[in-house]
Scaffold this active site. Structure first.
Site, short mmCIF file in Angstrom:
data_model
loop_
_atom_site.label_atom_id
_atom_site.label_comp_id
_atom_site.label_asym_id
_atom_site.label_seq_id
_atom_site.Cartn_x
_atom_site.Cartn_y
_atom_site.Cartn_z
N LYS A 1 1.65 -4.05 6.49
CA LYS A 1 2.18 -4.14 5.12
C LYS A 1 3.66 -3.72 5.08
O LYS A 1 4.43 -4.21 4.25
CB LYS A 1 1.37 -3.26 4.18
CG LYS A 1 -0.10 -3.65 4.08
CD LYS A 1 -0.38 -4.42 2.82
CE LYS A 1 -1.85 -4.75 2.69
NZ LYS A 1 -2.14 -5.51 1.48
N SER B 1 -1.51 3.57 10.27
CA SER B 1 -2.44 2.71 11.02
C SER B 1 -1.75 1.37 11.27
O SER B 1 -0.74 1.04 10.63
CB SER B 1 -3.74 2.48 10.24
OG SER B 1 -3.53 1.51 9.22
N TYR C 1 -2.93 -1.43 10.40
CA TYR C 1 -3.04 -2.17 9.14
C TYR C 1 -1.89 -1.79 8.20
O TYR C 1 -1.21 -2.66 7.65
CB TYR C 1 -4.40 -1.86 8.46
CG TYR C 1 -4.31 -1.98 6.96
CD1 TYR C 1 -4.27 -3.22 6.35
CD2 TYR C 1 -4.22 -0.84 6.15
CE1 TYR C 1 -4.14 -3.33 4.97
CE2 TYR C 1 -4.09 -0.95 4.78
CZ TYR C 1 -4.05 -2.19 4.19
OH TYR C 1 -3.91 -2.30 2.84
N HIS C 2 -1.68 -0.48 8.00
CA HIS C 2 -0.61 -0.07 7.09
C HIS C 2 0.74 -0.58 7.59
O HIS C 2 1.61 -0.96 6.81
CB HIS C 2 -0.59 1.46 6.93
CG HIS C 2 -1.76 2.00 6.14
ND1 HIS C 2 -2.86 2.58 6.74
CD2 HIS C 2 -2.01 2.06 4.81
CE1 HIS C 2 -3.72 2.97 5.80
NE2 HIS C 2 -3.23 2.66 4.63
N THR D 1 0.83 -1.21 0.00
CA THR D 1 0.00 0.00 0.00
C THR D 1 0.87 1.26 0.00
O THR D 1 1.95 1.29 0.60
CB THR D 1 -0.96 0.01 1.22
OG1 THR D 1 -1.60 1.27 1.30
CG2 THR D 1 -0.25 -0.26 2.53
N1 USQ Z 1 -11.40 9.98 4.43
C1 USQ Z 1 -12.27 11.04 4.56
N2 USQ Z 1 -13.60 10.76 4.66
C2 USQ Z 1 -14.08 9.49 4.63
C3 USQ Z 1 -13.19 8.41 4.49
C4 USQ Z 1 -11.83 8.68 4.39
O1 USQ Z 1 -11.87 12.21 4.59
O2 USQ Z 1 -15.31 9.33 4.73
C5 USQ Z 1 -9.96 10.24 4.30
C6 USQ Z 1 -9.08 9.53 5.34
O3 USQ Z 1 -8.99 10.28 6.53
C7 USQ Z 1 -7.77 9.40 4.58
C8 USQ Z 1 -8.19 9.28 3.12
O4 USQ Z 1 -9.54 9.73 3.06
O5 USQ Z 1 -7.02 10.58 4.71
C9 USQ Z 1 -8.13 7.86 2.59
O6 USQ Z 1 -8.89 7.02 3.44
P1 USQ Z 1 -9.59 5.69 2.87
O7 USQ Z 1 -10.50 5.16 3.93
O8 USQ Z 1 -10.16 5.92 1.53
O9 USQ Z 1 -8.33 4.72 2.63
P2 USQ Z 1 -7.31 4.05 3.65
O10 USQ Z 1 -7.86 3.89 5.01
O11 USQ Z 1 -6.00 4.77 3.53
O12 USQ Z 1 -7.15 2.57 3.06
C10 USQ Z 1 -7.51 2.22 1.73
C11 USQ Z 1 -7.72 0.72 1.67
C12 USQ Z 1 -6.39 0.02 1.98
C13 USQ Z 1 -5.32 0.52 1.05
C14 USQ Z 1 -5.21 2.04 1.13
C15 USQ Z 1 -4.28 2.65 0.12
O13 USQ Z 1 -8.72 0.30 2.59
O14 USQ Z 1 -6.55 -1.38 1.84
O15 USQ Z 1 -4.07 -0.03 1.42
O16 USQ Z 1 -6.51 2.62 0.84
S1 USQ Z 1 -3.46 4.09 0.74
O17 USQ Z 1 -4.48 5.01 1.27
O18 USQ Z 1 -2.74 4.66 -0.34
O19 USQ Z 1 -2.63 3.65 1.82
#
Ligand code: USQ
Length: 411
Positions: A187, A181, A183-184, A146
């Site tokens: 990885k 997190s 989770y992260h 990720t």
């Molecule tokens: N966010 C909002 N509002 C929401 C949901 C999320 O502002 O309703 C924000 C979060 O605070 C964060 C960003 O959007 O800053 C991304 O959050 P997300 O829930 O879309 O993604 P994340 O938790 O980072 O995890 C997801 C997948 C995970 C993958 C990751 C890629 O669930 O499996 O590894 O995206 S990355 O984000 O590049 O690490």
């Protein structure tokens, strides 16, 4: 060249479309999965927006619609005998590994969920590495990591590695990680273990540091309703753009956490399949861990919310954007410049986020509007307990910061 491809986590949001993608292109495909995603959904009383068939029914539907049979192995990657047996039985040329607990909020529910996530993910991948060493040393591992492994450092993010110059000498290290997190973090641990297995046992691997994936449909899921993939909008398994489209349809405000400057890499689910396809066609060399940053565009969450609001408005759906209190601990304004040239050099042709695509998602979601449960949009997982700000006596003199202290140290 046709390959035997084993998709770990092949019952999930990305794993199932990946299995169909390769099967349709003539590869011999098998899935290994313990169906635990369905168990976590039951545990939290959440469900995908679009009903999905059982693994057996999906496989039968695929055979009916497209012809080839996708094999299946039901078992747990934390069971070494299951992993070894599956590799001995199927003898894959490539293993595509999605078989992990994928949600950052799930890992932050409490100590048990953090420990479960790290044990499940790290031990599963460790078992895979040992089984590959012993029974499939030439197999190419394509592992889904990720972009969140890197966090949001104040320097450019390279593709996997960073050359450090120190006291007149240089060394190429895995890029330093500051993930956001548990989770992260799992990885990050995986990446180090895979790197070790390549260096010490000569395994070949590609670590795909993927951004946030959006979308509902691929060319294969569109062939038949029984082939739909698991699309979530709840706080735990739903991700930013997917959730925002569901919020627009449900007439709920689009939930931008905090100021909304959190910038991440994003990609269309169709590009996930293309990237995994390119990684599979071009194996890493023995003892090499290739790393690609797998995303096509970067957006702040506020920009994404505005894109969804504007696209919905053109469909006659009025929505508002709400700056909700941020349940996470993360920078809400930050530098972000990750390199992502490796997959483009291999021939990736990105599908950028367009108004048409958001409209298509909104229209598809609208057909399942009655299944949206608004209470699942906010489930109350927090990254840190709320504590009252420490009290300071007003008259206390503030000591001068020592020379060289950073801004944070002075605060
Ligand atoms: N966010 C909002 N509002 C929401 C949901 C999320 O502002 O309703 C924000 C979060 O605070 C964060 C960003 O959007 O800053 C991304 O959050 P997300 O829930 O879309 O993604 P994340 O938790 O980072 O995890 C997801 C997948 C995970 C993958 C990751 C890629 O669930 O499996 O590894 O995206 S990355 O984000 O590049 O690490």
């Amino acid at each position: 060249m046709k390959q035997r491809i084993l998709v770990l986590g092949g019952d999930g949001y990305l794993g199932w479309p990946t299995a169909m993608y390769f099967s349709r292109r003539g590869h011999e495909v098998a899935i290994a999965d313990n169906l635990s995603k369905r168990g976590w959904e039951a545990e939290l009383d959440v469900e995908p927006l679009i009903p999905i068939a059982s693994l057996d029914d999906r496989i039968a539907a695929w055979q009916e619609v497209c012809g080839p049979r996708i094999g299946s192995f039901v078992g747990d990657l934390t069971d070494l005998d299951f992993v070894r047996g599956t590799l001995e039985d199927f003898r894959p040329d490539t293993i595509v590994h999605y078989g992990e607990q994928p949600s950052a909020p799930y890992s932050m529910i409490d100590a048990q969920h953090a420990a479960f996530t790290q044990v499940n993910n790290v031990v599963g991948t460790l078992n895979l590495l040992f089984a590959m060493r012993d029974v499939a040393p030439d197999t190419h591992l394509v592992k889904l990591g990720t972009m969140g492994e890197y966090g949001t450092p104040d320097i450019d993010i390279e593709e996997g590695y960073l050359t450090v110059h120190h006291n007149g000498r240089s060394h190429r290290f895995l890029y330093p990680k500051t993930p956001g997190s548990m989770y992260h973090l799992s990885k990050v641990h995986d990446s180090h273990n895979i790197h070790f297995a390549c260096r010490v046992w000569g395994l070949r691997a590609t670590d795909l540091n993927q951004g946030v994936v959006y979308g509902i449909e691929t060319d294969e899921t569109a062939l038949d309703p029984r082939l739909a993939t698991s699309f979530h909008y709840d706080e735990v398994f739903g991700t930013a753009l997917n959730r925002f489209c569901v919020q627009a349809v449900a007439g709920e405000p689009i939930s931008v956490y905090g100021r909304g400057g959190q910038t991440r890499g994003y990609l269309n689910i169709r590009d996930t399949l293309a990237c995994v396809g390119l990684a599979t066609e071009t194996a890493a060399a023995p003892a090499e861990m290739r790393v690609f940053n797998q995303f096509t565009e970067t957006f702040s969450v506020l920009e994404l919310a505005q894109r969804v609001r504007d696209a919905a408005a053109h469909l006659g759906i009025e929505t508002t954007i709400a700056h909700a209190p941020n349940p996470r601990v993360e920078a809400e304004e930050h530098y972000y410049n990750p390199r992502h040239s490796g997959l483009l050099e291999l021939g990736l042709e990105p599908h950028p986020l367009s108004e048409e695509l958001i409209d298509t998602m909104i229209e598809r979601i609208s057909a399942f509007r009655d299944r949206i449960r608004p209470e699942l949009l906010v489930m109350g997982v927090r990254w840190a307990p709320e504590r009252p700000a420490p009290e300071r006596p007003a008259a206390e003199p503030v000591a001068a910061a020592p020379a060289g202290a950073s801004r944070q140290d002075r605060a």
